[in-house]
Design an enzyme around this catalytic site. Structure first.
Site, mmCIF file in Angstrom:
data_model
loop_
_atom_site.group_PDB
_atom_site.id
_atom_site.type_symbol
_atom_site.label_atom_id
_atom_site.label_comp_id
_atom_site.label_asym_id
_atom_site.label_seq_id
_atom_site.Cartn_x
_atom_site.Cartn_y
_atom_site.Cartn_z
ATOM 1 N N ASN A 1 -8.245 36.888 94.853
ATOM 2 C CA ASN A 1 -7.279 35.789 94.951
ATOM 3 C C ASN A 1 -6.940 35.303 93.544
ATOM 4 O O ASN A 1 -7.755 34.676 92.879
ATOM 5 C CB ASN A 1 -7.903 34.659 95.786
ATOM 6 C CG ASN A 1 -7.024 33.425 95.840
ATOM 7 O OD1 ASN A 1 -5.832 33.460 95.515
ATOM 8 N ND2 ASN A 1 -7.606 32.313 96.260
ATOM 9 N N LYS B 1 -4.763 33.098 92.667
ATOM 10 C CA LYS B 1 -4.386 31.684 92.636
ATOM 11 C C LYS B 1 -3.113 31.492 91.795
ATOM 12 O O LYS B 1 -2.293 32.391 91.704
ATOM 13 C CB LYS B 1 -5.560 30.829 92.156
ATOM 14 C CG LYS B 1 -6.819 31.094 93.000
ATOM 15 C CD LYS B 1 -7.963 30.160 92.724
ATOM 16 C CE LYS B 1 -9.161 30.563 93.568
ATOM 17 N NZ LYS B 1 -10.300 29.663 93.373
ATOM 18 N N HIS C 1 -7.550 28.241 102.545
ATOM 19 C CA HIS C 1 -8.398 28.210 101.348
ATOM 20 C C HIS C 1 -8.723 26.757 101.020
ATOM 21 O O HIS C 1 -7.894 25.870 101.201
ATOM 22 C CB HIS C 1 -7.679 28.875 100.169
ATOM 23 C CG HIS C 1 -8.573 29.109 99.000
ATOM 24 N ND1 HIS C 1 -8.906 28.105 98.126
ATOM 25 C CD2 HIS C 1 -9.246 30.211 98.583
ATOM 26 C CE1 HIS C 1 -9.741 28.586 97.211
ATOM 27 N NE2 HIS C 1 -9.951 29.859 97.470
ATOM 28 N N GLU D 1 -8.795 25.021 98.476
ATOM 29 C CA GLU D 1 -7.873 24.291 97.604
ATOM 30 C C GLU D 1 -6.672 23.776 98.400
ATOM 31 O O GLU D 1 -6.137 22.703 98.120
ATOM 32 C CB GLU D 1 -7.419 25.196 96.450
ATOM 33 C CG GLU D 1 -8.561 25.452 95.475
ATOM 34 C CD GLU D 1 -8.526 26.817 94.816
ATOM 35 O OE1 GLU D 1 -9.495 27.126 94.120
ATOM 36 O OE2 GLU D 1 -7.548 27.573 94.997
ATOM 37 N N GLU E 1 -16.488 30.290 102.207
ATOM 38 C CA GLU E 1 -16.508 29.874 100.804
ATOM 39 C C GLU E 1 -17.060 28.462 100.732
ATOM 40 O O GLU E 1 -16.346 27.500 101.036
ATOM 41 C CB GLU E 1 -15.079 29.853 100.241
ATOM 42 C CG GLU E 1 -14.412 31.189 100.185
ATOM 43 C CD GLU E 1 -13.256 31.175 99.179
ATOM 44 O OE1 GLU E 1 -13.341 31.897 98.193
ATOM 45 O OE2 GLU E 1 -12.302 30.409 99.387
ATOM 46 N N GLY F 1 -15.779 28.469 91.617
ATOM 47 C CA GLY F 1 -15.497 28.231 90.209
ATOM 48 C C GLY F 1 -16.556 27.406 89.482
ATOM 49 O O GLY F 1 -16.356 26.971 88.359
ATOM 50 N N SER G 1 -17.727 31.929 93.271
ATOM 51 C CA SER G 1 -18.438 32.352 92.050
ATOM 52 C C SER G 1 -19.035 33.757 92.147
ATOM 53 O O SER G 1 -20.162 33.997 91.716
ATOM 54 C CB SER G 1 -19.524 31.331 91.679
ATOM 55 O OG SER G 1 -18.942 30.100 91.328
#
Length: 252
Positions: A11, A13, A98, A100, A171, A177, A215
């Site tokens: 991904n 992003k 996702h 985010e 996730e 991250g 990560s």
């Protein structure tokens, strides 16, 4: 438990420009071919770069996916990209839910399920992301949250009669991250739980693949994949560097 192709998804992003995106895709395609990687490799570039990348992937060495889709059919929705447009552009995959998009862009389970429906109507495969925040993790609400997210998804899928046209990506939001990764024991407990929950809700006899994201690096990919029921990985930052991404593909 039947062994089938592992899935390695990248991904990208909101990163890159035209030149760097085409270069990155070219590098990945070349290395997948050169290293004879047998996994299913999927990349999710920003929408603007999907078609130029599709043009250099004529032999379909890898698959392409969109990072997002509209919850609605074609119409007066400025700025949106519909599932019919993705289908028309022969895009095979789409990410939905996702973290985010859930937490920064405030998408809720209801609109996410609408997106899944539009994608299914157009025969596009969905990678559906689930996961708990740091606060939920610390207050031991992981299973509660995962069950809630899966239940709303499967209520929708079972109605659409296509329960198995989806891949689930777990996730943990706190791992994205941050460099933090759940311990082997935590992963094993969580994937056990996801596997059993999916089996309970899935009205189809076909198994559903489960991915891990958060990560992922060339250093931990192999050990992550040792967890029972993990069928692949969803990679963020490391997918923006061709060498790292291919290293992950190769270590598995």
């Amino acid at each position: 438990y039947i062994m089938s192709k592992k899935i390695i998804a990248g991904n990208w992003k909101q990163n890159g420009n035209m030149k760097s995106s085409i270069q990155l895709a070219q590098d990945i395609i070349r290395e997948v071919k050169k290293n004879n990687i047998k996994h299913e490799v999927i990349i999710f570039p920003p929408s603007l770069y999907l078609l130029p990348i599709k043009n250099i992937n004529k032999k379909e060495i890898i698959n392409l996916g969109s990072q997002n889709v509209s919850a609605y059919n074609d119409g007066a929705l400025t700025g949106e990209i519909s599932a019919t447009m993705l289908k028309d552009s022969k895009i095979k995959y789409c990410l939905v839910g996702h973290s985010e998009r859930r937490h920064i862009l405030n998408e809720n389970d209801l609109s996410l399920c609408e997106k899944v429906s539009r994608l299914h109507e157009n025969n596009i495969r969905v990678i559906y992301c689930i996961g708990e925040t740091l606060k939920e993790y610390k207050t031991k609400k992981t299973k509660y949250i995962l069950n809630k997210q899966l239940r709303s998804l499967f209520e929708n899928l079972n109605n659409s009669k296509r329960p198995n046209r989806v891949i689930i990506a777990y996730e943990p939001v706190w791992a994205i991250g941050t460099g933090l990764v759940p311990s082997a024991k935590e992963l094993s407990i969580t994937f056990d739980y996801i596997h059993n929950t999916v089996r309970r809700y899935n009205k189809s006899s076909k198994p559903i693949k489960l991915l891990y994201g958060g990560s992922v690096s060339p250093d931990n990919a192999e050990s992550l994949m040792e967890t029972q029921y993990i069928d692949g990985l969803l990679i963020g930052g490391a997918s923006l560097i061709a060498k790292k991404f291919i290293d992950i593909c190769s270590t598995i």
